[in-house]
Design a protein around this motif. Structure first.
Motif, PDB file in Angstrom:
ATOM      1  N   PRO A  67       0.811  -1.105   0.092  1.00 23.58           N
ATOM      2  CA  PRO A  67       0.110   0.136   0.120  1.00 23.58           C
ATOM      3  C   PRO A  67       0.898   1.290   0.046  1.00 23.58           C
ATOM      4  O   PRO A  67       0.369   2.433   0.404  1.00 23.58           O
ATOM      5  N   ASP A  68       1.961   1.286  -0.270  1.00 18.01           N
ATOM      6  CA  ASP A  68       2.864   2.459  -0.480  1.00 18.01           C
ATOM      7  C   ASP A  68       3.058   3.113   0.791  1.00 18.01           C
ATOM      8  O   ASP A  68       2.999   4.379   0.773  1.00 18.01           O
ATOM      9  N   ILE A  69       3.358   2.511   1.823  1.00 20.82           N
ATOM     10  CA  ILE A  69       3.464   3.067   3.249  1.00 20.82           C
ATOM     11  C   ILE A  69       5.013   2.661   3.396  1.00 20.82           C
ATOM     12  O   ILE A  69       5.442   1.678   3.588  1.00 20.82           O
ATOM     13  N   ILE A  92      -8.033 -13.592   7.144  1.00 22.98           N
ATOM     14  CA  ILE A  92      -7.197 -14.224   5.985  1.00 22.98           C
ATOM     15  C   ILE A  92      -6.124 -12.927   5.868  1.00 22.98           C
ATOM     16  O   ILE A  92      -6.480 -12.033   5.736  1.00 22.98           O
ATOM     17  N   GLY A  93      -5.056 -13.606   5.947  1.00 26.27           N
ATOM     18  CA  GLY A  93      -3.788 -12.635   5.677  1.00 26.27           C
ATOM     19  C   GLY A  93      -3.215 -11.880   6.802  1.00 26.27           C
ATOM     20  O   GLY A  93      -3.926 -11.932   7.762  1.00 26.27           O
ATOM     21  N   HIS A  94      -2.345 -11.146   6.525  1.00 22.04           N
ATOM     22  CA  HIS A  94      -1.607 -10.095   7.677  1.00 22.04           C
ATOM     23  C   HIS A  94      -1.096  -9.252   7.149  1.00 22.04           C
ATOM     24  O   HIS A  94      -0.463  -9.338   6.025  1.00 22.04           O
ATOM     25  N   PHE A  95      -0.776  -8.109   8.008  1.00 22.07           N
ATOM     26  CA  PHE A  95       0.144  -6.860   7.522  1.00 22.07           C
ATOM     27  C   PHE A  95       1.462  -7.140   8.172  1.00 22.07           C
ATOM     28  O   PHE A  95       1.718  -8.216   9.263  1.00 22.07           O
ATOM     29  N   GLU A  96       2.604  -6.766   7.533  1.00 24.74           N
ATOM     30  CA  GLU A  96       3.925  -7.083   8.130  1.00 24.74           C
ATOM     31  C   GLU A  96       4.577  -5.734   7.779  1.00 24.74           C
ATOM     32  O   GLU A  96       4.056  -5.000   6.768  1.00 24.74           O
ATOM     33  N   LEU A  97       5.923  -5.317   8.474  1.00 25.56           N
ATOM     34  CA  LEU A  97       6.607  -4.281   8.250  1.00 25.56           C
ATOM     35  C   LEU A  97       8.108  -4.863   8.099  1.00 25.56           C
ATOM     36  O   LEU A  97       8.537  -5.657   8.967  1.00 25.56           O
ATOM     37  N   TRP A  98       8.607  -4.874   6.837  1.00 28.99           N
ATOM     38  CA  TRP A  98       9.901  -5.285   6.619  1.00 28.99           C
ATOM     39  C   TRP A  98      10.988  -4.647   7.135  1.00 28.99           C
ATOM     40  O   TRP A  98      11.058  -3.260   6.779  1.00 28.99           O
ATOM     41  N   SER A  99      11.722  -5.133   7.908  1.00 30.48           N
ATOM     42  CA  SER A  99      12.568  -4.565   8.693  1.00 30.48           C
ATOM     43  C   SER A  99      13.855  -3.568   8.008  1.00 30.48           C
ATOM     44  O   SER A  99      14.270  -2.738   8.305  1.00 30.48           O
ATOM     45  N   ILE A 103       9.102  -1.034   4.698  1.00 28.87           N
ATOM     46  CA  ILE A 103       7.823  -1.119   3.822  1.00 28.87           C
ATOM     47  C   ILE A 103       6.833  -1.788   4.319  1.00 28.87           C
ATOM     48  O   ILE A 103       6.943  -3.045   5.065  1.00 28.87           O
ATOM     49  N   VAL A 104       5.602  -1.253   4.468  1.00 28.08           N
ATOM     50  CA  VAL A 104       4.610  -2.187   5.091  1.00 28.08           C
ATOM     51  C   VAL A 104       3.744  -2.858   3.785  1.00 28.08           C
ATOM     52  O   VAL A 104       3.668  -2.320   2.744  1.00 28.08           O
ATOM     53  N   VAL A 146      -1.161   7.059  12.565  1.00 24.07           N
ATOM     54  CA  VAL A 146      -0.053   6.879  13.426  1.00 24.07           C
ATOM     55  C   VAL A 146       1.023   7.321  12.903  1.00 24.07           C
ATOM     56  O   VAL A 146       1.828   8.172  13.621  1.00 24.07           O
ATOM     57  N   LEU A 147       1.510   7.457  11.539  1.00 22.86           N
ATOM     58  CA  LEU A 147       2.803   7.988  11.183  1.00 22.86           C
ATOM     59  C   LEU A 147       2.692   9.613  10.836  1.00 22.86           C
ATOM     60  O   LEU A 147       3.494  10.369  11.216  1.00 22.86           O
ATOM     61  N   TRP A 148       1.257  10.165  10.548  1.00 25.75           N
ATOM     62  CA  TRP A 148       1.377  11.640  10.456  1.00 25.75           C
ATOM     63  C   TRP A 148       0.288  12.319  11.117  1.00 25.75           C
ATOM     64  O   TRP A 148       0.251  13.562  11.394  1.00 25.75           O
ATOM     65  N   GLY A 149      -0.651  11.436  12.035  1.00 29.61           N
ATOM     66  CA  GLY A 149      -1.865  12.166  12.710  1.00 29.61           C
ATOM     67  C   GLY A 149      -1.501  12.184  13.997  1.00 29.61           C
ATOM     68  O   GLY A 149      -2.436  12.894  15.077  1.00 29.61           O
ATOM     69  N   GLY A 150      -0.304  11.684  14.585  1.00 32.80           N
ATOM     70  CA  GLY A 150      -0.048  12.007  16.094  1.00 32.80           C
ATOM     71  C   GLY A 150      -0.903  11.084  17.086  1.00 32.80           C
ATOM     72  O   GLY A 150      -0.920  11.230  18.053  1.00 32.80           O
TER      73      GLY A 150
END
Length: 168
Positions: A67-69, A92-99, A103-104, A146-150
């Motif tokens: 998702p371009d995050i 079904i499925g899951h989100f990840e953050l590649w260390s 990239i999310v 979380v990233l931009w809205g505080g």
């Protein structure tokens, strides 16, 4: 949902062949290699990269949606917490953050094995692709809060999952 009458594929096909036909039917830009296909899809928030990799030896289709995050090092702890809260909501499925890159992504793997080898049906393809896009669309605001809205991860999740009523 895709109109099967306009779909130019047999009821079942090799996974990458089926995905290619599905992307063609939607008019999505895509590039294909033997065991991999990548498509670009415009969502409500951003353009998503969809990537599928077929591992015939294991009969596993890995499907990824990006998702371009991108997350900076100083925000990773909050995003990891948000991902944990989000993943509790998913069936079904899951989100990840590649260390390594920050990239999310959304990831789902499907074991596909039957009497004909590894084939995928149109309903399976729709579920795989549409659920990935839907989850990215549904939770994209959480990451932005979380990233931009505080907002804290729990505040962001609560804000993003408010059910609206009516139409604008």
């Amino acid at each position: 949902m895709l109109d099967e009458a306009q779909f130019d594929r047999d009821a079942e096909a090799a996974p990458i062949d089926m995905l290619e036909s599905y992307f063609n039917a939607h008019g999505w830009t895509h590039a294909r290699e033997e065991d991999e296909i990548v498509a670009r899809v415009k969502g409500s928030w951003v353009e998503y990269e969809l990537r599928a990799i077929w591992r015939e030896d294991d009969s596993v289709l890995q499907f990824l949606a990006f998702p371009d995050i991108r997350v900076t090092e100083d925000r990773r702890a909050s995003v990891y917490e948000a991902i944990g809260l989000i993943n509790e909501q998913l069936w079904i499925g899951h989100f990840e953050l590649w260390s390594s890159s920050g990239i999310v992504l959304f990831r789902h793997a499907a074991m596909i094995e039957n009497a004909d080898g590894g084939t995928l049906t149109l309903p399976q393809t729709e579920l795989l692709v549409e659920s990935a896009i839907d989850e990215c669309e549904r939770f994209y605001p959480v990451f932005q809060f979380v990233l931009w809205g505080g907002k804290s991860p729990s505040e962001a999740l609560a804000s993003a999952l408010i059910d609206t009523q009516g139409e604008a």
